[in-house]
Write a protein that holds these residues in place. Structure first.
Motif, PDB file in Angstrom:
ATOM      1  N   TRP A 120      72.660 -16.346 -16.919  1.00 39.81           N
ATOM      2  CA  TRP A 120      71.829 -17.283 -16.168  1.00 39.81           C
ATOM      3  C   TRP A 120      71.505 -18.552 -16.965  1.00 39.81           C
ATOM      4  N   THR A 123      72.941 -21.849 -15.753  1.00 38.89           N
ATOM      5  CA  THR A 123      72.296 -22.610 -14.676  1.00 38.89           C
ATOM      6  C   THR A 123      70.817 -22.849 -14.978  1.00 38.89           C
ATOM      7  N   LYS A 126      68.306 -20.934 -12.832  1.00 31.08           N
ATOM      8  CA  LYS A 126      68.075 -21.285 -11.421  1.00 31.08           C
ATOM      9  C   LYS A 126      69.335 -21.086 -10.590  1.00 31.08           C
ATOM     10  N   GLN A 127      69.125 -20.682  -9.349  1.00 39.85           N
ATOM     11  CA  GLN A 127      70.234 -20.549  -8.408  1.00 39.85           C
ATOM     12  C   GLN A 127      70.704 -21.938  -7.977  1.00 39.85           C
ATOM     13  N   ILE A 128      72.009 -22.115  -7.928  1.00 44.28           N
ATOM     14  CA  ILE A 128      72.594 -23.345  -7.386  1.00 44.28           C
ATOM     15  C   ILE A 128      72.681 -23.144  -5.885  1.00 44.28           C
ATOM     16  N   LEU A 144      81.750 -25.340 -13.428  1.00 41.07           N
ATOM     17  CA  LEU A 144      80.882 -24.345 -14.066  1.00 41.07           C
ATOM     18  C   LEU A 144      81.579 -22.992 -14.166  1.00 41.07           C
ATOM     19  N   MET A 174      74.051 -16.426  -8.320  1.00 43.88           N
ATOM     20  CA  MET A 174      73.956 -17.589  -9.193  1.00 43.88           C
ATOM     21  C   MET A 174      74.184 -18.855  -8.369  1.00 43.88           C
ATOM     22  N   VAL A 175      75.038 -18.706  -7.353  1.00 44.43           N
ATOM     23  CA  VAL A 175      75.193 -19.765  -6.364  1.00 44.43           C
ATOM     24  C   VAL A 175      74.900 -19.182  -4.986  1.00 44.43           C
TER      25      VAL A 175
END
Length: 186
Positions: A120, A123, A126-128, A144, A174-175
């Motif tokens: 993580w 990023t 944070k979630q994309i 990425l 993550m996304v």
């Protein structure tokens, strides 16, 4: 009652729809679950995800509930048993990669405190949140996923090309690539 609008890739298969509705795109920070998805994604290489989902429980049984500490210790007898297990994908290179990936996974944990912190960090925790309006806009790779893939390979991971890593980023949240009309965004 109206039908839920979902991302088109899952529509029409109850298992796919359940996975889409309850797991795909949901942020995962638990190392055990992150390893499960990583193992499953590496076996998915060259196959469809639904094939892996249908075999998920067989993988869970064959790979000791995705216990990476046990998997890292697998010996030739266990490898031979896995290669005879019709419930999983019987690919020698993928089976061997599960073992070496479990070992590399634990090295990452030692270095960063947890695999989740390492993963993580790419990023900033944070979630994309992509805001795609159609599945045609969803990429197979991104700069990425290229970066994460390269770093994982440098750390000894196998079957972690950029496409597999982007799919893993989607699976572990993550996304967020749920299209804008998808009910999960509500």
């Amino acid at each position: 009652m109206s039908e839920k609008l979902r991302c088109k890739w899952c529509v029409g298969d109850a298992l796919y729809e359940k996975y889409h509705d309850t797991e795909w795109g949901t942020p995962v920070h638990d190392d055990q679950t992150l390893f499960e998805f990583l193992l499953l994604e590496t076996f998915q290489a060259g196959l469809s995800w639904i094939t892996i989902l249908r075999k998920r429980e067989s993988f869970r049984n064959a790979f000791d509930n995705f216990d990476y500490k046990k998997i890292a210790q697998y010996d030739q007898e266990k490898i031979d048993a896995l290669l005879q297990d019709a419930g999983i994908i019987r690919n020698r290179l993928k089976v061997l990669s599960a073992i070496s990936n479990a070992q590399a996974f634990m090295k990452v944990q030692e270095e960063f405190g947890s695999f989740s912190k390492y993963y993580w960090n790419f990023t900033n925790g944070k979630q994309i949140d992509n805001k795609f309006t159609s599945m045609a806009q969803v990429p197979a790779t991104t700069p990425l996923s290229d970066e994460i893939s390269k770093d994982l390979k440098k750390r000894g991971f196998k079957f972690v090309g950029s496409t597999i890593i982007y799919a893993n980023m989607q699976a572990t949240g993550m996304v967020n690539d749920h299209i804008m009309e998808c009910w999960t965004r509500k």
